[in-house]
Structure formats: C-alpha cells, structure tokens
Design an enzyme around this catalytic site. Sequence first.
Site, mmCIF file in Angstrom:
data_model
loop_
_atom_site.group_PDB
_atom_site.id
_atom_site.type_symbol
_atom_site.label_atom_id
_atom_site.label_comp_id
_atom_site.label_asym_id
_atom_site.label_seq_id
_atom_site.Cartn_x
_atom_site.Cartn_y
_atom_site.Cartn_z
ATOM 1 N N ASP A 21 0.830 -1.214 0.000
ATOM 2 C CA ASP A 21 0.000 0.000 0.000
ATOM 3 C C ASP A 21 0.862 1.261 0.000
ATOM 4 O O ASP A 21 1.977 1.261 0.531
ATOM 5 C CB ASP A 21 -0.910 -0.025 1.247
ATOM 6 C CG ASP A 21 -2.073 0.946 1.122
ATOM 7 O OD1 ASP A 21 -2.345 1.431 0.002
ATOM 8 O OD2 ASP A 21 -2.707 1.229 2.158
ATOM 9 N N GLY A 22 0.323 2.315 -0.590
ATOM 10 C CA GLY A 22 0.980 3.617 -0.531
ATOM 11 C C GLY A 22 1.545 4.133 -1.847
ATOM 12 O O GLY A 22 2.221 5.164 -1.865
ATOM 13 N N ASN A 69 -11.048 -2.422 -5.231
ATOM 14 C CA ASN A 69 -10.285 -1.528 -6.114
ATOM 15 C C ASN A 69 -10.956 -1.319 -7.480
ATOM 16 O O ASN A 69 -10.635 -0.376 -8.211
ATOM 17 C CB ASN A 69 -8.844 -2.028 -6.324
ATOM 18 C CG ASN A 69 -7.959 -1.890 -5.101
ATOM 19 O OD1 ASN A 69 -7.040 -2.680 -4.898
ATOM 20 N ND2 ASN A 69 -8.214 -0.879 -4.258
HETATM 21 C C1 IPE Z 1 -5.560 -2.694 -0.189
HETATM 22 O O1 IPE Z 1 -5.171 -1.372 -0.363
HETATM 23 C C2 IPE Z 1 -5.546 -3.413 -1.503
HETATM 24 C C3 IPE Z 1 -4.237 -3.598 -2.114
HETATM 25 C C4 IPE Z 1 -3.084 -3.316 -1.578
HETATM 26 C C5 IPE Z 1 -4.245 -4.191 -3.417
HETATM 27 P P1 IPE Z 1 -6.238 -0.217 -0.502
HETATM 28 O O2 IPE Z 1 -5.479 1.052 -0.627
HETATM 29 O O3 IPE Z 1 -7.176 -0.517 -1.613
HETATM 30 O O4 IPE Z 1 -7.026 -0.313 0.866
HETATM 31 P P2 IPE Z 1 -7.826 0.769 1.702
HETATM 32 O O5 IPE Z 1 -8.787 1.423 0.753
HETATM 33 O O6 IPE Z 1 -6.827 1.745 2.233
HETATM 34 O O7 IPE Z 1 -8.483 -0.013 2.775
HETATM 35 C C1 IPE Z 2 -1.536 0.281 -3.407
HETATM 36 O O1 IPE Z 2 -1.347 1.642 -3.405
HETATM 37 C C2 IPE Z 2 -1.868 -0.267 -4.779
HETATM 38 C C3 IPE Z 2 -3.256 -0.698 -4.938
HETATM 39 C C4 IPE Z 2 -4.163 -0.676 -4.006
HETATM 40 C C5 IPE Z 2 -3.637 -1.199 -6.246
HETATM 41 P P1 IPE Z 2 -2.554 2.664 -3.391
HETATM 42 O O2 IPE Z 2 -2.938 2.966 -4.800
HETATM 43 O O3 IPE Z 2 -3.654 2.186 -2.539
HETATM 44 O O4 IPE Z 2 -1.863 3.940 -2.750
HETATM 45 P P2 IPE Z 2 -2.488 4.944 -1.693
HETATM 46 O O5 IPE Z 2 -3.013 4.141 -0.564
HETATM 47 O O6 IPE Z 2 -3.574 5.694 -2.403
HETATM 48 O O7 IPE Z 2 -1.353 5.816 -1.293
HETATM 49 MG MG MG Z 3 -4.072 2.412 -0.571
#
Ligand code: IPE
Ligand code: IPE
Ligand code: MG
Length: 246
Positions: A21-22, A69
């Site tokens: 994440d991030g 997602n």
């Molecule tokens: C969880 O991350 C899903 C993946 C890492 C693929 P998200 O960014 O989608 O989760 P939330 O929305 O912060 O719970």
């Molecule tokens: C994780 O990073 C990747 C996926 C969930 C596909 P994010 O896209 O959720 O990144 P943040 O949480 O918005 O920073």
């Molecule tokens: Mg995220």
Amino acid sequence: MDLKSEINTNKLPKHLAIIMDGNGRWAKQKGMLRAIGHENGTKSVRQVVEGCAELGIENLTLFAFSTENWNRPKLEVQTLMKLLVSSLKKEIKTLQDNNIRLMAIGNLDNLPKKAFKELSEVIDRTKDNNRMVLTLALSYGSREELINTVKKISIKVKNNIISPENIDESVINKHLYTQNLHDVDLLIRTSGEQRISNFLLWQIAYAELYFTDVLWPDFTKQHLYEAIIEYQKRERRFGKTSEQIN
Ligand code: IPE
Ligand code: IPE
Ligand code: MG
C-alpha cells in the site's frame, strides 16, 4: 550493517503475505501522477520476490488488486491492468531464473481478457518450478472467497460428496482459493495504514501482523529483512502459556 545475516533461516515464516500500500501517496508527495507510483511499486515487488526466494521462504502472497479496487476511477483501473500485463511479460524471466512458481487467487473471471490470458500463460509456464510459490491476489476479496467456498462446499453436500458432520478446517482450507498454501505466518502492510482491507481473513487467523510507515515504492529488501527479524523476536504462543512454548 548487514541485516540479512541476522535472520535465522530455521525460523522463517513459511507463508509471508504483503498488503502493498501507498503507491498513490508516494507519487503525490513527489507531485507525480498516481500511475507513476504504481509503476515504481513494481520495483519493490521484484526486490521482495527475489529477497524471499533467496532466504528460502516457501509462500509469498502479494495483494495487488482488491475486489474493492474496481471502484477506483476507470483510468486508474486500466493503468493497473496494463501494468499487470507488462510486468508479467517482463518478470517471467526472473521467475524462471529463480525457479519460482506463479499462482493467482481472486475472482479472476473479472480480469480483462488480455490480463487473464497473460496471467494464465505465466502460471502455466512456471507450474513445475518449486523453490517458492508466488501468489498474486488479483480482484481478490476475502469475503468473496468465503462466499465462493461456502457455495462449493454446499454443492458437494447437496450431491452427497461431503456430509455436513465432516466439514472441518481442512475441508474449508481445500475449498479456498489458497488451498495448497500454508497458513499466513507474517502479514506486512506498508504505508502506515493499520487495517486488513478484506485480505485473507481466514488465513491470517494466527498471523503476526507487521505495520510499517514505509510507502510501497520505497520498500526494499532491507525493509523485508527488518520485518522478518521483528517476526523472529515474537513469541507465537497459539493460546498456550509461555512456559509451554519454551
Ligand atoms: C488494499 O489497499 C488493496 C491492495 C493493496 C491491493 P487499498 O489502498 O485498496 O485499501 P484501503 O482502501 O486503504 O483499505
Ligand atoms: C496500493 O497503493 C496499490 C493498490 C491498491 C492497487 P494505493 O494505490 O492504494 O496507494 P495509496 O493508498 O492511495 O497511497
Ligand atoms: Mg491504498
């Protein structure tokens, strides 16, 4: 300091799962598009895959795209699916060179045809590799998985293949997407969020949880080693007393 040498290879997690994440925040901090964050996230994927294989971890599962997602802006979803296809094309060599088997869990029917085809191809081409199983959770949601599991078992009950009295943990395990994988020993989530976000709810029942503020595109092998070293310091009691364990 070489963190790798601090790891006890006899006490490795058998199954490591990561909520990557991030990516979006990483890009935003740099004034760039979210897509660039996702692109840079693939470098961390390679680091972690190589790092785990080198250490001798048997199962690595990466949360790459959740059922939730799909609700992101259409353009971002398209970017992620394109990135999946290009990464699979690019990484097949790394997988073969390192003897890694690729698998996928999730509602894969929802993937765009091209992504599904590429994924199936890599899964097929690596099926005899046996050093490590790398599982991508794609269009994955734990509740969806559990619903699917209940349906599969119900059909078998209806057809007298399974009797309800015989339903136990192993029957449920066999009907989950993760059927042949170990229970998760260590779950890592990057980016500072401390939640599970519908990931492997059944499988993490006794996992050690590790949260780090590092954003996924900044996550390196060294961060992986830090997490494993922390995991090895914990006492996993599984309901017993400390005295019983030692
Ligand atoms: C969880 O991350 C899903 C993946 C890492 C693929 P998200 O960014 O989608 O989760 P939330 O929305 O912060 O719970
Ligand atoms: C994780 O990073 C990747 C996926 C969930 C596909 P994010 O896209 O959720 O990144 P943040 O949480 O918005 O920073
Ligand atoms: Mg995220």
